[in-house]
Motif scaffolding. Sequence first.
Motif, PDB file in Angstrom:
ATOM      1  N   LYS A  34       0.818  -1.209   0.000  1.00  0.00           N
ATOM      2  CA  LYS A  34       0.000   0.000   0.000  1.00  0.00           C
ATOM      3  C   LYS A  34       0.855   1.264   0.000  1.00  0.00           C
ATOM      4  O   LYS A  34       0.479   2.263  -0.574  1.00  0.00           O
ATOM      5  CB  LYS A  34      -0.934   0.015   1.214  1.00  0.00           C
ATOM      6  N   PHE A  39      -0.161   4.799  -6.351  1.00  0.00           N
ATOM      7  CA  PHE A  39      -1.191   4.907  -7.375  1.00  0.00           C
ATOM      8  C   PHE A  39      -1.247   3.600  -8.141  1.00  0.00           C
ATOM      9  O   PHE A  39      -0.310   2.822  -8.145  1.00  0.00           O
ATOM     10  CB  PHE A  39      -0.938   6.088  -8.316  1.00  0.00           C
ATOM     11  N   GLN A  40      -2.358   3.369  -8.764  1.00  0.00           N
ATOM     12  CA  GLN A  40      -2.603   2.108  -9.433  1.00  0.00           C
ATOM     13  C   GLN A  40      -2.497   2.279 -10.945  1.00  0.00           C
ATOM     14  O   GLN A  40      -2.281   3.367 -11.453  1.00  0.00           O
ATOM     15  CB  GLN A  40      -4.002   1.601  -9.042  1.00  0.00           C
ATOM     16  N   GLU A  42      -4.808   2.323 -13.073  1.00  0.00           N
ATOM     17  CA  GLU A  42      -5.810   3.256 -13.589  1.00  0.00           C
ATOM     18  C   GLU A  42      -5.262   4.675 -13.627  1.00  0.00           C
ATOM     19  O   GLU A  42      -5.500   5.415 -14.577  1.00  0.00           O
ATOM     20  CB  GLU A  42      -7.094   3.224 -12.741  1.00  0.00           C
ATOM     21  N   ASP A  43      -4.520   5.055 -12.595  1.00  0.00           N
ATOM     22  CA  ASP A  43      -3.933   6.390 -12.542  1.00  0.00           C
ATOM     23  C   ASP A  43      -2.859   6.549 -13.621  1.00  0.00           C
ATOM     24  O   ASP A  43      -2.785   7.573 -14.293  1.00  0.00           O
ATOM     25  CB  ASP A  43      -3.336   6.671 -11.165  1.00  0.00           C
ATOM     26  N   GLU A 147     -11.401   9.193 -14.018  1.00  0.00           N
ATOM     27  CA  GLU A 147     -10.317   9.373 -13.046  1.00  0.00           C
ATOM     28  C   GLU A 147     -10.830  10.078 -11.793  1.00  0.00           C
ATOM     29  O   GLU A 147     -10.477   9.695 -10.680  1.00  0.00           O
ATOM     30  CB  GLU A 147      -9.159  10.165 -13.659  1.00  0.00           C
ATOM     31  N   ALA A 150     -13.054   7.253 -10.073  1.00  0.00           N
ATOM     32  CA  ALA A 150     -12.540   5.906  -9.805  1.00  0.00           C
ATOM     33  C   ALA A 150     -11.026   5.846  -9.626  1.00  0.00           C
ATOM     34  O   ALA A 150     -10.484   4.774  -9.364  1.00  0.00           O
ATOM     35  CB  ALA A 150     -12.943   4.964 -10.951  1.00  0.00           C
ATOM     36  N   GLY A 151     -10.338   6.967  -9.766  1.00  0.00           N
ATOM     37  CA  GLY A 151      -8.891   6.962  -9.580  1.00  0.00           C
ATOM     38  C   GLY A 151      -8.534   6.669  -8.133  1.00  0.00           C
ATOM     39  O   GLY A 151      -9.380   6.757  -7.241  1.00  0.00           O
ATOM     40  N   THR A 152      -7.286   6.316  -7.899  1.00  0.00           N
ATOM     41  CA  THR A 152      -6.866   5.996  -6.537  1.00  0.00           C
ATOM     42  C   THR A 152      -6.000   7.083  -5.913  1.00  0.00           C
ATOM     43  O   THR A 152      -5.882   7.143  -4.702  1.00  0.00           O
ATOM     44  CB  THR A 152      -6.082   4.665  -6.504  1.00  0.00           C
ATOM     45  N   ASP A 153      -5.412   7.940  -6.731  1.00  0.00           N
ATOM     46  CA  ASP A 153      -4.567   9.010  -6.209  1.00  0.00           C
ATOM     47  C   ASP A 153      -5.414  10.267  -6.009  1.00  0.00           C
ATOM     48  O   ASP A 153      -6.001  10.787  -6.967  1.00  0.00           O
ATOM     49  CB  ASP A 153      -3.416   9.293  -7.174  1.00  0.00           C
ATOM     50  N   LYS A 157      -7.136  12.692  -8.880  1.00  0.00           N
ATOM     51  CA  LYS A 157      -8.607  12.754  -8.918  1.00  0.00           C
ATOM     52  C   LYS A 157      -9.089  14.198  -8.869  1.00  0.00           C
ATOM     53  O   LYS A 157      -9.938  14.612  -9.667  1.00  0.00           O
ATOM     54  CB  LYS A 157      -9.208  11.967  -7.739  1.00  0.00           C
TER      55      LYS A 157
END
Length: 184
Positions: A34, A39-40, A42-43, A147, A150-153, A157
């Motif tokens: 983690k 970031f994943q 998607e990002d 983004e 659903a983005g992770t950062d 976002k």
Amino acid sequence: MLFNKPNQINMKNLQYYLFIAGSCLLTAFTTLDKTAVPFQDEDRTFVKAAAEGGLLEVKLGELAMKNGSSKAVKDYGKMMINDHSKVNKELMSLARKKQMEVPTTLSPEKQQKYDSLAAVKDNTFDMVYMNMMILSHEQTIGIFQNESSAGTDADLKKWAESKVPALKHHLEMAESLFQTANKK
């Protein structure tokens, strides 16, 4: 007692200690995963798509200023150059802080779009360009909205969400200019 006889380990205690050690390792790897990857995919996909799209908008804007037949289309092209150059710089800065790579050249797909518009030299340029702008901005709005939801950062976002209103404005202008170009 851990040892029943010298140099002998009680199997029940060994299983217990192995379980504890395994749990600690699992917790460490989960925590490490983690924190090491902030970031994943998607990002990363968003940054790449946004950068490539922004580069294309600037290059197509340059074509519009050169090959457009109406002042409105040339002005729109200039606006694309100015607005997307600014956004591209913001994205580069944000991505650099995140230690993410950002493409600085067009992908083959984007280059093909550029080449197809560059080949249009007659009075249909305005209509073709504005149609490209409609399709491009519809796609870009979707990418930015995705983004932002659903983005992770958190920074990406927030940044993506802040750009959606301007992108929608660009789309509305493109639709209006397409209607005008289509009437010619």
